[in-house]
Scaffold this active site. Structure first.
Site, mmCIF file in Angstrom:
data_model
loop_
_atom_site.group_PDB
_atom_site.id
_atom_site.type_symbol
_atom_site.label_atom_id
_atom_site.label_comp_id
_atom_site.label_asym_id
_atom_site.label_seq_id
_atom_site.Cartn_x
_atom_site.Cartn_y
_atom_site.Cartn_z
ATOM 1 N N THR A 128 -56.340 -6.226 -78.940
ATOM 2 C CA THR A 128 -55.104 -6.488 -78.284
ATOM 3 C C THR A 128 -55.809 -6.911 -76.726
ATOM 4 O OG1 THR A 128 -53.941 -5.372 -79.413
ATOM 5 C CG2 THR A 128 -53.036 -5.749 -77.319
ATOM 6 N N GLY A 165 -53.382 -0.047 -78.614
ATOM 7 C CA GLY A 165 -53.574 1.091 -79.403
ATOM 8 C C GLY A 165 -52.611 1.016 -80.671
ATOM 9 N N ASP A 213 -46.690 -3.241 -81.338
ATOM 10 C CA ASP A 213 -45.947 -3.298 -80.091
ATOM 11 C C ASP A 213 -46.174 -4.446 -79.194
ATOM 12 O OD1 ASP A 213 -48.577 -3.000 -79.369
ATOM 13 O OD2 ASP A 213 -48.445 -1.423 -78.339
ATOM 14 N N ARG A 235 -46.301 -6.408 -91.015
ATOM 15 C CA ARG A 235 -45.963 -5.351 -90.019
ATOM 16 C C ARG A 235 -46.273 -5.971 -88.608
ATOM 17 N NH1 ARG A 235 -50.756 -0.811 -90.518
ATOM 18 N NH2 ARG A 235 -50.359 0.558 -88.705
ATOM 19 N N VAL A 236 -45.485 -5.560 -87.897
ATOM 20 C CA VAL A 236 -45.628 -5.785 -86.360
ATOM 21 C C VAL A 236 -45.771 -4.738 -85.755
ATOM 22 C CG1 VAL A 236 -44.165 -6.959 -84.521
ATOM 23 C CG2 VAL A 236 -44.180 -7.944 -86.765
#
Lengths: 144, 173
Positions: free
Chosen positions: A1, A52, A32, A29-30
């Protein structure tokens, strides 16, 4: 990220985050990153981007929580970010890091993993880059 | 004074970094800072600086975003991004896209050129086409390093009967 936060010459703040997700993730799955308030948030006093274990950032609404502590509770940026990233999230079992800047140019880059790719640049125009936990961030004071 | 701060992901482990990779990562982070800060020095907005810096990192395969994205269990690259303008509380985000070269640019387009905040999947890519955001073949995101990371994870999946243990060990996004 990856992510970025900025304060411009007009005193406006912005935050952004982009991710390739999680290796071997299933079921749509997603994390943040696309969820405003969890991994990314900015208002007129604070901007945050996180990285994270995203599901903990969703549950704590981490980026929004940091900014609310700064703008509504008048908690200093560094302390507000540390409380959420290094106390609240680990206490629930999550980990990761974040970057943040406030409207006075204070910055902070807390993380609770071995390292975090990170960098910052201020009025002197000199880019500063750090990767590991033992590299000094020097972010306790506003950038010159 | 203008300020720009960036991150390229947590969970960095020193002993797993080669000198060549470390040099490349530091160079990319420096380039992202310089390009983003140039926007601020030119009087552009914080949104411009954030977008520029993130685009540099999305185009570099050393980071888990854009070009360097990891693979899902099904062997696809699935990207997400978000952006927010603190001065207006405007926000835009995209999730689960497979063909958008720079998802942060699409998130910004959602913020600035739509009435919405979050678009996902095929619909997000249809919106991207309508506003001129660059789309690429999914093979653009295929890197050997990330593919091998998936193969390793799949092998570990097969070796572990308790999937939840494996899931815990690979949570970084």
């Amino acid at each position: 990220t990856v992510g970025a936060v900025a304060l411009d010459a007009q005193g406006h703040l912005a935050a952004g985050t982009s991710t390739g997700g999680m290796n071997d993730k299933r079921w749509g799955r997603v994390g943040d990153s696309p969820i405003i308030g969890a991994g990314t948030y900015a208002n007129d006093g604070c901007a945050v981007s996180g990285t994270g274990w995203g599901e903990y950032y969703i549950r704590t609404v981490a980026a929004h929580e940091i900014c609310m502590r700064v703008t509504q509770m008048r908690v200093p940026l560094q302390r507000a970010a540390a409380e959420v990233i290094n106390q609240e999230i680990p206490s629930m079992g999550g980990n990761g890091g974040a970057i943040a800047v406030d409207d006075e140019g204070h910055i902070t880059m807390p993380f609770n993993t071995d390292g975090m790719y990170r960098g910052w640049i201020g009025a002197d125009g000199v880019p500063h880059v750090a990767l590991y936990g033992d590299e000094n961030d020097g972010t306790a004071e506003p950038l010159p | 004074s203008p300020v720009l701060v960036i991150h390229g992901g947590a969970g960095v482990i020193k002993r797993e970094m080669s000198p060549a990779k470390e040099k490349a990562v530091r160079a990319a982070l420096t380039r992202a800072l310089q390009n983003g800060y140039a926007q601020l020095k030119a009087g552009k907005t914080a949104v411009d600086a954030v977008t520029t810096a993130i685009t540099v990192l999305e185009d570099d395969a050393n980071f888990n975003a854009g070009k360097g994205s990891v693979f899902t269990h099904d062997g696809k690259n699935e990207l997400d991004a978000a952006i927010m303008d603190g001065s207006t509380l405007a926000a835009g985000s995209v999730a689960g896209v497979h063909r958008v070269k720079n998802p942060i640019l699409l998130a910004r387009a959602v913020m600035e050129k739509s009435q919405h905040v979050m678009l996902v999947g095929d619909g997000a890519e249809e919106f991207a086409r309508s506003v001129g955001i660059e789309l690429v073949d999914p093979s653009y995101f295929h890197t050997e390093e990330r593919w091998q990371q998936l193969q390793k994870a799949l092998k570990e999946d097969a070796e572990h009967s308790r999937h939840s243990d494996v899931e815990t060990a690979k949570h970084f996004g």
